[in-house]
Design a protein around this motif. Structure first.
Motif, PDB file in Angstrom:
ATOM      1  N   PRO A 174      50.265  23.012  48.929  1.00  0.00           N
ATOM      2  CA  PRO A 174      51.149  23.111  47.762  1.00  0.00           C
ATOM      3  C   PRO A 174      50.781  24.300  46.883  1.00  0.00           C
ATOM      4  CG  PRO A 174      49.538  21.371  47.428  1.00  0.00           C
ATOM      5  CD  PRO A 174      49.369  21.845  48.845  1.00  0.00           C
ATOM      6  N   ALA A 175      51.761  24.853  46.222  1.00  0.00           N
ATOM      7  CA  ALA A 175      51.551  25.958  45.273  1.00  0.00           C
ATOM      8  C   ALA A 175      51.927  25.447  43.894  1.00  0.00           C
ATOM      9  CB  ALA A 175      52.402  27.161  45.669  1.00  0.00           C
ATOM     10  N   TRP A 176      50.911  25.000  43.151  1.00  0.00           N
ATOM     11  CA  TRP A 176      51.190  24.455  41.829  1.00  0.00           C
ATOM     12  C   TRP A 176      51.537  25.574  40.854  1.00  0.00           C
ATOM     13  CZ3 TRP A 176      51.682  19.941  43.500  1.00  0.00           C
ATOM     14  CH2 TRP A 176      50.729  19.296  44.274  1.00  0.00           C
ATOM     15  N   PRO A 177      52.491  25.355  39.964  1.00  0.00           N
ATOM     16  CA  PRO A 177      52.755  26.354  38.912  1.00  0.00           C
ATOM     17  C   PRO A 177      51.494  26.595  38.104  1.00  0.00           C
ATOM     18  CG  PRO A 177      54.469  24.669  38.949  1.00  0.00           C
ATOM     19  CD  PRO A 177      53.374  24.187  39.867  1.00  0.00           C
ATOM     20  N   ASP A 178      51.282  27.820  37.683  1.00  0.00           N
ATOM     21  CA  ASP A 178      50.048  28.192  36.976  1.00  0.00           C
ATOM     22  C   ASP A 178      50.387  29.046  35.762  1.00  0.00           C
ATOM     23  OD1 ASP A 178      47.431  28.476  36.308  1.00  0.00           O
ATOM     24  OD2 ASP A 178      46.914  29.808  37.950  1.00  0.00           O
ATOM     25  N   PRO A 179      50.992  28.423  34.717  1.00  0.00           N
ATOM     26  CA  PRO A 179      51.448  29.209  33.567  1.00  0.00           C
ATOM     27  C   PRO A 179      50.341  29.932  32.827  1.00  0.00           C
ATOM     28  CG  PRO A 179      51.478  26.874  33.055  1.00  0.00           C
ATOM     29  CD  PRO A 179      51.214  27.001  34.525  1.00  0.00           C
ATOM     30  N   GLY A 180      49.106  29.416  32.898  1.00  0.00           N
ATOM     31  CA  GLY A 180      48.010  30.066  32.167  1.00  0.00           C
ATOM     32  C   GLY A 180      47.013  30.717  33.086  1.00  0.00           C
ATOM     33  N   GLY A 181      47.399  30.973  34.319  1.00  0.00           N
ATOM     34  CA  GLY A 181      46.443  31.444  35.304  1.00  0.00           C
ATOM     35  C   GLY A 181      45.775  32.751  34.956  1.00  0.00           C
ATOM     36  N   ALA A 182      46.530  33.697  34.400  1.00  0.00           N
ATOM     37  CA  ALA A 182      45.942  35.003  34.088  1.00  0.00           C
ATOM     38  C   ALA A 182      44.839  34.864  33.051  1.00  0.00           C
ATOM     39  CB  ALA A 182      47.025  35.953  33.593  1.00  0.00           C
ATOM     40  N   ARG A 183      45.110  34.051  32.014  1.00  0.00           N
ATOM     41  CA  ARG A 183      44.091  33.876  30.988  1.00  0.00           C
ATOM     42  C   ARG A 183      42.876  33.143  31.560  1.00  0.00           C
ATOM     43  NH1 ARG A 183      41.497  30.748  27.657  1.00  0.00           N
ATOM     44  NH2 ARG A 183      41.172  31.332  25.505  1.00  0.00           N
ATOM     45  N   ALA A 184      43.134  32.089  32.348  1.00  0.00           N
ATOM     46  CA  ALA A 184      42.032  31.300  32.886  1.00  0.00           C
ATOM     47  C   ALA A 184      41.141  32.126  33.788  1.00  0.00           C
ATOM     48  CB  ALA A 184      42.589  30.091  33.661  1.00  0.00           C
ATOM     49  N   ALA A 185      41.730  33.075  34.489  1.00  0.00           N
ATOM     50  CA  ALA A 185      40.954  33.861  35.447  1.00  0.00           C
ATOM     51  C   ALA A 185      40.131  34.931  34.761  1.00  0.00           C
ATOM     52  CB  ALA A 185      41.885  34.492  36.474  1.00  0.00           C
ATOM     53  N   THR A 186      40.543  35.372  33.571  1.00  0.00           N
ATOM     54  CA  THR A 186      39.888  36.521  32.960  1.00  0.00           C
ATOM     55  C   THR A 186      39.071  36.188  31.721  1.00  0.00           C
ATOM     56  OG1 THR A 186      41.839  36.981  31.587  1.00  0.00           O
ATOM     57  CG2 THR A 186      41.720  38.049  33.759  1.00  0.00           C
ATOM     58  N   SER A 187      39.367  35.080  31.033  1.00  0.00           N
ATOM     59  CA  SER A 187      38.720  34.861  29.747  1.00  0.00           C
ATOM     60  C   SER A 187      37.250  34.543  29.889  1.00  0.00           C
ATOM     61  CB  SER A 187      39.416  33.724  28.974  1.00  0.00           C
ATOM     62  OG  SER A 187      39.319  32.520  29.699  1.00  0.00           O
ATOM     63  N   ALA A 243      38.427  30.172  35.873  1.00  0.00           N
ATOM     64  CA  ALA A 243      39.144  29.486  36.960  1.00  0.00           C
ATOM     65  C   ALA A 243      39.750  28.165  36.504  1.00  0.00           C
ATOM     66  CB  ALA A 243      38.215  29.266  38.148  1.00  0.00           C
ATOM     67  N   GLY A 244      40.337  28.145  35.305  1.00  0.00           N
ATOM     68  CA  GLY A 244      41.002  26.955  34.808  1.00  0.00           C
ATOM     69  C   GLY A 244      40.086  25.917  34.197  1.00  0.00           C
ATOM     70  N   VAL A 245      38.782  26.201  34.115  1.00  0.00           N
ATOM     71  CA  VAL A 245      37.822  25.254  33.554  1.00  0.00           C
ATOM     72  C   VAL A 245      37.258  25.808  32.250  1.00  0.00           C
ATOM     73  CG1 VAL A 245      35.641  24.039  33.900  1.00  0.00           C
ATOM     74  CG2 VAL A 245      37.206  24.373  35.836  1.00  0.00           C
ATOM     75  N   ALA A 246      37.379  25.052  31.184  1.00  0.00           N
ATOM     76  CA  ALA A 246      36.762  25.414  29.904  1.00  0.00           C
ATOM     77  C   ALA A 246      35.449  24.660  29.773  1.00  0.00           C
ATOM     78  CB  ALA A 246      37.677  25.062  28.747  1.00  0.00           C
ATOM     79  N   THR A 247      34.360  25.387  29.572  1.00  0.00           N
ATOM     80  CA  THR A 247      33.047  24.766  29.388  1.00  0.00           C
ATOM     81  C   THR A 247      32.658  24.891  27.916  1.00  0.00           C
ATOM     82  OG1 THR A 247      32.363  25.298  31.639  1.00  0.00           O
ATOM     83  CG2 THR A 247      30.620  24.789  30.055  1.00  0.00           C
ATOM     84  N   LEU A 248      32.465  23.757  27.276  1.00  0.00           N
ATOM     85  CA  LEU A 248      32.010  23.705  25.886  1.00  0.00           C
ATOM     86  C   LEU A 248      30.536  23.339  25.888  1.00  0.00           C
ATOM     87  CD1 LEU A 248      34.939  21.723  24.177  1.00  0.00           C
ATOM     88  CD2 LEU A 248      34.664  24.201  24.387  1.00  0.00           C
ATOM     89  N   GLY A 263      46.359  27.171  30.324  1.00  0.00           N
ATOM     90  CA  GLY A 263      45.470  27.723  31.332  1.00  0.00           C
ATOM     91  C   GLY A 263      44.270  26.858  31.640  1.00  0.00           C
ATOM     92  N   VAL A 264      44.008  25.863  30.792  1.00  0.00           N
ATOM     93  CA  VAL A 264      42.864  24.985  31.005  1.00  0.00           C
ATOM     94  C   VAL A 264      43.320  23.747  31.766  1.00  0.00           C
ATOM     95  CG1 VAL A 264      41.091  23.565  29.912  1.00  0.00           C
ATOM     96  CG2 VAL A 264      41.686  25.785  28.936  1.00  0.00           C
ATOM     97  N   ARG A 265      42.656  23.477  32.882  1.00  0.00           N
ATOM     98  CA  ARG A 265      43.003  22.312  33.696  1.00  0.00           C
ATOM     99  C   ARG A 265      41.897  21.266  33.732  1.00  0.00           C
ATOM    100  NH1 ARG A 265      46.451  24.613  38.873  1.00  0.00           N
ATOM    101  NH2 ARG A 265      48.204  25.393  37.653  1.00  0.00           N
ATOM    102  N   ALA A 266      40.715  21.610  33.312  1.00  0.00           N
ATOM    103  CA  ALA A 266      39.609  20.658  33.224  1.00  0.00           C
ATOM    104  C   ALA A 266      38.606  21.205  32.226  1.00  0.00           C
ATOM    105  CB  ALA A 266      38.954  20.434  34.583  1.00  0.00           C
ATOM    106  N   VAL A 267      37.796  20.292  31.667  1.00  0.00           N
ATOM    107  CA  VAL A 267      36.825  20.653  30.633  1.00  0.00           C
ATOM    108  C   VAL A 267      35.459  20.102  31.019  1.00  0.00           C
ATOM    109  CG1 VAL A 267      36.210  20.455  28.183  1.00  0.00           C
ATOM    110  CG2 VAL A 267      38.634  20.556  28.867  1.00  0.00           C
ATOM    111  N   VAL A 268      34.423  20.909  30.839  1.00  0.00           N
ATOM    112  CA  VAL A 268      33.038  20.464  31.008  1.00  0.00           C
ATOM    113  C   VAL A 268      32.365  20.517  29.646  1.00  0.00           C
ATOM    114  CG1 VAL A 268      30.791  20.979  32.043  1.00  0.00           C
ATOM    115  CG2 VAL A 268      32.879  21.199  33.412  1.00  0.00           C
ATOM    116  N   LEU A 269      31.673  19.456  29.286  1.00  0.00           N
ATOM    117  CA  LEU A 269      30.939  19.385  28.020  1.00  0.00           C
ATOM    118  C   LEU A 269      29.456  19.352  28.338  1.00  0.00           C
ATOM    119  CD1 LEU A 269      31.179  19.106  24.946  1.00  0.00           C
ATOM    120  CD2 LEU A 269      31.250  16.630  25.261  1.00  0.00           C
ATOM    121  N   ALA A 270      28.741  20.394  27.916  1.00  0.00           N
ATOM    122  CA  ALA A 270      27.318  20.539  28.241  1.00  0.00           C
ATOM    123  C   ALA A 270      26.534  20.818  26.960  1.00  0.00           C
ATOM    124  CB  ALA A 270      27.130  21.673  29.248  1.00  0.00           C
ATOM    125  N   ALA A 271      25.236  21.042  27.105  1.00  0.00           N
ATOM    126  CA  ALA A 271      24.389  21.324  25.947  1.00  0.00           C
ATOM    127  C   ALA A 271      23.201  22.165  26.362  1.00  0.00           C
ATOM    128  CB  ALA A 271      23.905  20.026  25.305  1.00  0.00           C
TER     129      ALA A 271
END
Length: 281
Positions: free
Chosen positions: A261-274, A14-19, A50-58
């Motif tokens: 608002p409907a923001w453009p989502d150029p990476g939405g497909a990847r963000a939703a499935t990866s 959902a647009g969030v990359a968790t490292l 497709g990444v709109r925010a990042v979480v850094l965890a451990a």
């Protein structure tokens, strides 16, 4: 999901990359290999629309113990006593910390357990931080005869000078509640809930205008170092460019039309499935 040599796991949803740091054997130390893995993933995220925010965890009881001291000590036998290697390691660490600051997407630390020395620097370098109530933070270099000079850079840009100096001069740990009071973390959760809370916060941010955030985060850091008049001049110039951009047109139009608002989502497909099949937030 991707995994870097058993050190770092990336999950996208959902647009969030968790490292997630996953080198529990070294207490998630910022070894040379870990810094290389973080650098590579941050570069990949910077290039991923497709990444709109990042979480850094451990994983494990230690968020990060800082630099790998055994790895550093091994280089005392180098002809120069390890100076060149340590300088190169500090440069690599600096590149990771500045990549977090310069990434156009917000980065949120989700901290459980101890974040010490360069691990504390990692938290301070993130835009936001959520900590479990049992989390602890310290810069203990003075206890080892090695002042936490590079963590100092991030701390002094996050905390009031006297709070930063106290951490650096005493080397004593502070708990999550005090970390929140002095501005090192944004909020404290029940133990074990930091990742869930950070993920929820990241998803809220990911639902906002990505273009506005891409304008705003770099300006936030740039204007803070400028005199007042220059800061306002820089902010005004960015505001004008932002106003002419697509997201501002869509957002203002949506407000006036009383619709979402409907923001453009150029990476939405990847963000939703990866992130399919992962357990990340």
């Amino acid at each position: 999901m991707t995994e870097s040599a058993g050190l770092l796991i990336r999950r996208d949803e959902a647009g969030v990359a968790t490292l997630t740091l996953c080198d529990e054997r070294s207490r998630n130390s910022l070894s040379e290999a870990m810094l290389q893995a973080l650098s590579a993933e941050l570069a990949a995220i910077a290039a991923d629309p497709g990444v709109r925010a990042v979480v850094l965890a451990a994983e494990g009881p230690v968020f990060s113990s800082g630099h790998h001291l055994k790895e550093m000590e091994a280089h005392r036998n180098d002809p120069d006593g390890g100076r060149a290697w340590v300088e190169a390691l500090m440069a690599r660490c600096t590149a990771v910390m500045t990549a977090i600051v310069r990434l156009p997407r917000p980065v949120i630390a989700a901290v459980e357990g101890f974040a010490t020395a360069a691990g504390c620097q990692l938290v301070a370098s993130c835009d936001l931080a959520v900590a479990g109530a049992d989390a602890r933070f310290c810069t203990p270099g003075v206890n080892l005869g090695l002042f936490c000079s590079t963590p100092m850079v991030a701390l002094t840009r996050t905390l009031a000078p006297k709070h930063a100096m106290e951490m650096l001069l005493t080397g004593e740990p502070i708990d999550a509640a005090r970390a929140e009071r002095i501005g090192l973390v944004n909020r404290v959760t029940a133990p074990g809930q930091a990742l869930l809370e950070a993920g929820a916060l990241a998803r809220r941010i990911a639902s906002r205008s990505p273009e506005a955030i891409a304008f705003g985060k770099p300006l936030f850091h740039r204007q803070a170092a400028l005199p007042l008049d220059e800061a306002y001049a820089a902010a005004g110039a960015v505001m004008a460019r932002n106003f002419l951009a697509a997201d501002a047109s869509e957002g203002i139009g949506a407000l006036l039309a009383r619709r979402e608002p409907a923001w453009p989502d150029p990476g939405g497909a990847r963000a939703a499935t990866s992130g399919a099949g992962s357990s990340g937030p």
